[in-house]
Design a protein around this motif. Sequence first.
Motif, short mmCIF file in Angstrom:
data_model
loop_
_atom_site.label_atom_id
_atom_site.label_comp_id
_atom_site.label_asym_id
_atom_site.label_seq_id
_atom_site.Cartn_x
_atom_site.Cartn_y
_atom_site.Cartn_z
N PHE A 191 0.82 -1.20 0.00
CA PHE A 191 0.00 0.00 0.00
C PHE A 191 0.86 1.26 0.00
O PHE A 191 0.55 2.23 -0.69
N ARG A 192 1.94 1.26 0.76
CA ARG A 192 2.85 2.43 0.76
C ARG A 192 3.40 2.68 -0.64
O ARG A 192 3.52 3.82 -1.07
N LYS A 193 3.71 1.60 -1.36
CA LYS A 193 4.17 1.73 -2.74
C LYS A 193 3.07 2.37 -3.59
O LYS A 193 3.34 3.23 -4.41
N GLY A 194 1.82 1.95 -3.36
CA GLY A 194 0.69 2.55 -4.08
C GLY A 194 0.55 4.03 -3.78
O GLY A 194 0.24 4.83 -4.66
N ILE A 195 0.76 4.41 -2.51
CA ILE A 195 0.70 5.83 -2.13
C ILE A 195 1.74 6.62 -2.90
O ILE A 195 1.46 7.68 -3.46
N HIS A 196 2.95 6.10 -2.98
CA HIS A 196 4.02 6.80 -3.72
C HIS A 196 3.68 6.91 -5.20
O HIS A 196 3.89 7.96 -5.82
N GLN A 197 3.13 5.84 -5.77
CA GLN A 197 2.73 5.89 -7.18
C GLN A 197 1.59 6.89 -7.37
O GLN A 197 1.57 7.63 -8.36
N GLU A 241 0.96 9.56 -5.51
CA GLU A 241 1.51 10.91 -5.38
C GLU A 241 2.21 11.34 -6.67
O GLU A 241 2.06 12.47 -7.13
N SER A 242 2.95 10.40 -7.27
CA SER A 242 3.66 10.69 -8.51
C SER A 242 2.68 10.98 -9.64
O SER A 242 2.86 11.94 -10.39
N GLN A 258 0.63 18.88 -12.15
CA GLN A 258 1.81 19.74 -12.18
C GLN A 258 2.06 20.46 -10.86
O GLN A 258 2.69 21.50 -10.82
N PHE A 259 1.53 19.90 -9.77
CA PHE A 259 1.85 20.35 -8.42
C PHE A 259 1.56 19.20 -7.47
O PHE A 259 0.84 18.27 -7.80
N GLU A 260 2.15 19.26 -6.27
CA GLU A 260 2.01 18.18 -5.31
C GLU A 260 0.65 18.23 -4.60
O GLU A 260 0.08 19.31 -4.43
N ALA A 261 0.18 17.07 -4.16
CA ALA A 261 -1.04 17.00 -3.36
C ALA A 261 -0.78 17.69 -2.01
O ALA A 261 0.32 17.59 -1.45
#
Length: 120
Positions: free
Chosen positions: A26-32, A34-35, A42-45
Amino acid sequence: MPPRHPKFLNLDGYIKYPQSFHSTRFRKGIHQGESLYQQFNQFEASHIVRIKYPRLIPPVVVELGELVGLIYRSDKWQPGQPHPYIHLMQDPPCLVSNVEGTQLYILGGSYRITEHGIEG
């Protein structure tokens, strides 16, 4: 308080996640997520918010038709300035509902999310 509907990415900058946050997968999914959010907008959450919501499609759904187009509002590329976007689907996915008629699902199609927006 964030809206209560099943989205991973919310247009106002929230990334929502279910209770299984501590699993490595799930943490990997969160990083994906966010990316993809940053690539699309074109900006971060601005936030990550935990919500409880059923994530599986029901075993029985009602076919409503082809989703030939999609209209939505987003502040992508311009934080705080949402604009409407219209997409016509080249390979239309199927629009279905749960049997109660209270939840929609999009099945199939060949669209994808890129830095250019929704394509396909």
